[in-house]
Design a protein around this motif. Structure first.
Motif, PDB file in Angstrom:
ATOM      1  N   LEU A   1      10.639  -1.874  -3.521  1.00 41.75           N
ATOM      2  CA  LEU A   1      10.217  -2.422  -4.499  1.00 41.75           C
ATOM      3  C   LEU A   1      11.268  -3.790  -3.967  1.00 41.75           C
ATOM      4  CD1 LEU A   1      10.651  -0.487  -8.114  1.00 41.75           C
ATOM      5  CD2 LEU A   1       8.885  -2.502  -6.811  1.00 41.75           C
ATOM      6  N   VAL A   2      12.966  -2.434  -3.009  1.00 42.08           N
ATOM      7  CA  VAL A   2      14.062  -3.522  -2.630  1.00 42.08           C
ATOM      8  C   VAL A   2      14.018  -4.841  -2.473  1.00 42.08           C
ATOM      9  CG1 VAL A   2      16.676  -2.739  -2.155  1.00 42.08           C
ATOM     10  CG2 VAL A   2      15.504  -1.640  -3.786  1.00 42.08           C
ATOM     11  N   ALA A   3      13.465  -3.657  -1.335  1.00 45.91           N
ATOM     12  CA  ALA A   3      12.819  -4.685  -0.074  1.00 45.91           C
ATOM     13  C   ALA A   3      11.917  -6.104  -0.144  1.00 45.91           C
ATOM     14  CB  ALA A   3      12.264  -3.476   1.010  1.00 45.91           C
ATOM     15  N   GLY A   4      10.864  -5.869  -1.436  1.00 40.00           N
ATOM     16  CA  GLY A   4      10.021  -7.370  -2.005  1.00 40.00           C
ATOM     17  C   GLY A   4      10.811  -7.973  -2.392  1.00 40.00           C
ATOM     18  N   ALA A   5      11.953  -7.674  -3.286  1.00 40.27           N
ATOM     19  CA  ALA A   5      12.800  -8.498  -4.204  1.00 40.27           C
ATOM     20  C   ALA A   5      13.617  -9.789  -3.970  1.00 40.27           C
ATOM     21  CB  ALA A   5      13.818  -7.298  -4.864  1.00 40.27           C
TER      22      ALA A   5
ATOM     23  N   ARG B   1       9.524   8.952  -5.304  1.00 35.08           N
ATOM     24  CA  ARG B   1      10.158   8.029  -5.409  1.00 35.08           C
ATOM     25  C   ARG B   1      11.761   7.004  -4.727  1.00 35.08           C
ATOM     26  NH1 ARG B   1      10.023  12.333  -9.696  1.00 35.08           N
ATOM     27  NH2 ARG B   1       9.658  11.617 -11.613  1.00 35.08           N
ATOM     28  N   ASN B   2      12.160   7.306  -3.818  1.00 39.44           N
ATOM     29  CA  ASN B   2      12.481   6.456  -2.463  1.00 39.44           C
ATOM     30  C   ASN B   2      12.098   6.141  -1.749  1.00 39.44           C
ATOM     31  OD1 ASN B   2      14.923   8.798  -3.286  1.00 39.44           O
ATOM     32  ND2 ASN B   2      14.482   9.584  -0.803  1.00 39.44           N
ATOM     33  N   ALA B   3      10.557   6.194  -1.580  1.00 43.32           N
ATOM     34  CA  ALA B   3       9.334   5.170  -1.188  1.00 43.32           C
ATOM     35  C   ALA B   3       9.224   4.520  -2.286  1.00 43.32           C
ATOM     36  CB  ALA B   3       8.777   6.166  -0.778  1.00 43.32           C
ATOM     37  N   ILE B   4       9.478   4.647  -3.627  1.00 39.22           N
ATOM     38  CA  ILE B   4       8.531   3.427  -4.790  1.00 39.22           C
ATOM     39  C   ILE B   4       9.884   2.690  -4.150  1.00 39.22           C
ATOM     40  CG2 ILE B   4       8.739   2.841  -6.395  1.00 39.22           C
ATOM     41  CD1 ILE B   4       6.459   5.410  -7.027  1.00 39.22           C
ATOM     42  N   ALA B   5      11.337   2.456  -4.430  1.00 41.94           N
ATOM     43  CA  ALA B   5      12.461   2.078  -4.732  1.00 41.94           C
ATOM     44  C   ALA B   5      12.982   1.179  -3.270  1.00 41.94           C
ATOM     45  CB  ALA B   5      13.775   2.928  -5.024  1.00 41.94           C
ATOM     46  N   ARG B   6      12.400   2.350  -2.302  1.00 37.76           N
ATOM     47  CA  ARG B   6      12.794   0.992  -0.847  1.00 37.76           C
ATOM     48  C   ARG B   6      11.813  -0.091  -0.900  1.00 37.76           C
ATOM     49  NH1 ARG B   6      11.681   4.886   2.075  1.00 37.76           N
ATOM     50  NH2 ARG B   6      10.280   4.617   2.882  1.00 37.76           N
TER      51      ARG B   6
ATOM     52  N   ALA C   1       0.944  -1.211  -0.262  1.00 37.48           N
ATOM     53  CA  ALA C   1       0.282   0.324   0.145  1.00 37.48           C
ATOM     54  C   ALA C   1       0.944   1.425   0.101  1.00 37.48           C
ATOM     55  CB  ALA C   1      -0.860  -0.458   1.150  1.00 37.48           C
ATOM     56  N   ARG C   2       1.622   1.106   0.477  1.00 37.11           N
ATOM     57  CA  ARG C   2       3.049   2.259   0.787  1.00 37.11           C
ATOM     58  C   ARG C   2       3.563   2.544  -0.111  1.00 37.11           C
ATOM     59  NH1 ARG C   2       4.693   0.019   5.180  1.00 37.11           N
ATOM     60  NH2 ARG C   2       6.914  -0.816   4.677  1.00 37.11           N
TER      61      ARG C   2
END
Length: 413
Positions: free
Chosen positions: A409-413, A402-407, A344-345
């Protein structure tokens, strides 16, 4: 993965709301706008300002009249849960409602019929009985207005860098600090103040309090003149303001999460708001391009203008499609849950950055197509361009999104 079964259509409840809003706009809003024009006090989007730089009082009173009458008509708070007296609309439903309201109203008084920062917000489900009775109920009826006091002169996107403190004092709290860039600071009857209650505790360091404007030590600081120049932004100063513990919103240490609920509400509202205004700008640009002549032909015949119109429509459509899917997914995840799901974030940040940037590009091209007429101070295109530029900063800058989106994405990869 994105669910494939999401329904993004407007249901019967939305259609009923939009029909009622259309009648309200014609019967209540338009006559008030005509009266404002007669008084020569500016417009709802370009009000005359008083000596202090604040919105002309007659414009403010017209907005308040719309809020009160919208509340009486059941139009003011469809986004608020039924438990607080609202309509209980989902985010998908609100996407369609907001798009209709913003397209119909443009920049006029009709926007005040749907609660904004100074009205009720979803985070108030965390309010206790006393706050619900003394604050939420009159806020829902449009009797009073509020301010969300989070940002400080040296703490914007860095929420945990704020300096406003709330210290235990007997059975209550004493608040001291300074809030800046606060919408409705010059007029609010009460402020929802986020303050540090446990320094160094990270996201558990903050707590939110309701502070009535007539409490000793609460005062309004200088106005902050912004790019919007609407006379509604300023500072709030708290000097040893005493509030009872019953004025606390949520639990001690829950202020960051509750503040983010409010901020995320403003972010997800970008979907319908920008969809409505984008549609308005595209329609106006097409009409102008067909009417404006160059060399004996409408400028709509020029390939350079046609390409700008095509780019505007591509941005409008793609941002709206993103918003519809994101709102539907958020309804399944819980858009205002505490704690908020990581997916959701990410979706909320995607929704905000896509709309902020598409709206800015559309507004920029709209000004260009209108030429000198688009540069006229107070024109629809000029004001929406300033609004579009403004929106890329409040409720978290596009860089923070953009920082939040990337964070995530990386955490869920």
């Amino acid at each position: 993965m994105t669910p494939t079964h999401l329904d993004v259509s407007a249901g019967d409840r939305v259609l009923d709301y939009t029909r009622r809003f259309q009648r309200f706009h014609e019967d209540v809003v338009v006559p008030l706008e005509v009266e404002l024009a007669r008084q020569k006090v500016g417009t709802p989007w370009q009000p005359a300002l008083d000596d202090a730089g604040r919105m002309h009082p007659q414009v403010w009173q017209a907005r308040r009249e719309v809020q009160r009458r919208a509340a009486a008509a059941g139009l003011y708070a469809p986004h608020i849960p039924v438990s607080l007296g609202g309509g209980g609309f989902s985010r998908m439903e609100m996407m369609h409602v907001e798009e209709f309201v913003y397209h119909t109203s443009g920049l006029g008084l009709g926007l005040a019929a749907l609660a904004w920062t100074e009205g009720p917000a979803p985070h108030l489900v965390h309010a206790g009985a006393a706050v619900r009775r003394d604050f939420v109920e009159p806020l829902m009826s449009g009797e009073i207005t509020a301010a969300f006091a989070n940002t400080e002169p040296d703490a914007g996107s860095d929420v945990l860098g704020m300096r406003t403190r709330a210290e235990r004092r007997g059975s209550g709290w004493v608040l001291s600090g300074r809030k800046a860039w606060i919408t409705n600071a010059p007029y609010c009857d009460a402020a929802q103040v986020v303050a540090v209650t446990e320094p160094g505790a990270g996201t558990r360091s903050l707590t939110m309090f309701l502070v009535e404007a007539d409490r000793p030590g609460f005062r309004r600081g200088p106005d902050n003149r912004t790019i919007l120049d609407d006379g509604m932004t300023g500072e709030l100063i708290l000097e040893n303001v005493q509030v009872p513990d019953e004025n606390r919103i949520g639990e001690v240490g829950q202020g960051f999460a509750i503040a983010m609920t409010f901020i995320n509400w403003r972010r997800v509202c970008r979907g319908g708001m920008c969809a409505g205004w984008n549609r308005l700008l595209v329609e106006r640009a097409v009409r102008y391009a067909k009417a404006r002549q160059y060399g004996g032909e409408p400028i709509a015949a020029l390939q350079s203008v046609r390409h700008q119109l095509a780019d505007m429509e591509a941005d409008r459509y793609s941002a709206r499609a993103t918003s519809l899917m994101a709102q539907a997914e958020l309804d399944e995840l819980g858009p205002f849950a505490v704690p908020l799901a990581p997916a959701a974030r990410r979706l909320i940040s995607v929704l905000k950055v896509v709309n902020d940037e598409a709206f800015f590009r559309i507004a920029d091209r709209a000004v260009q197509i209108h030429g000198a007429a688009g540069l006229r101070l107070g024109s629809v295109e000029e004001k929406l361009f300033r609004l579009a530029r403004n929106l890329r900063i409040p409720a978290g800058t596009v860089e923070i999104q953009r920082n939040a989106i990337a964070r995530e994405l990386v955490a869920g990869a």
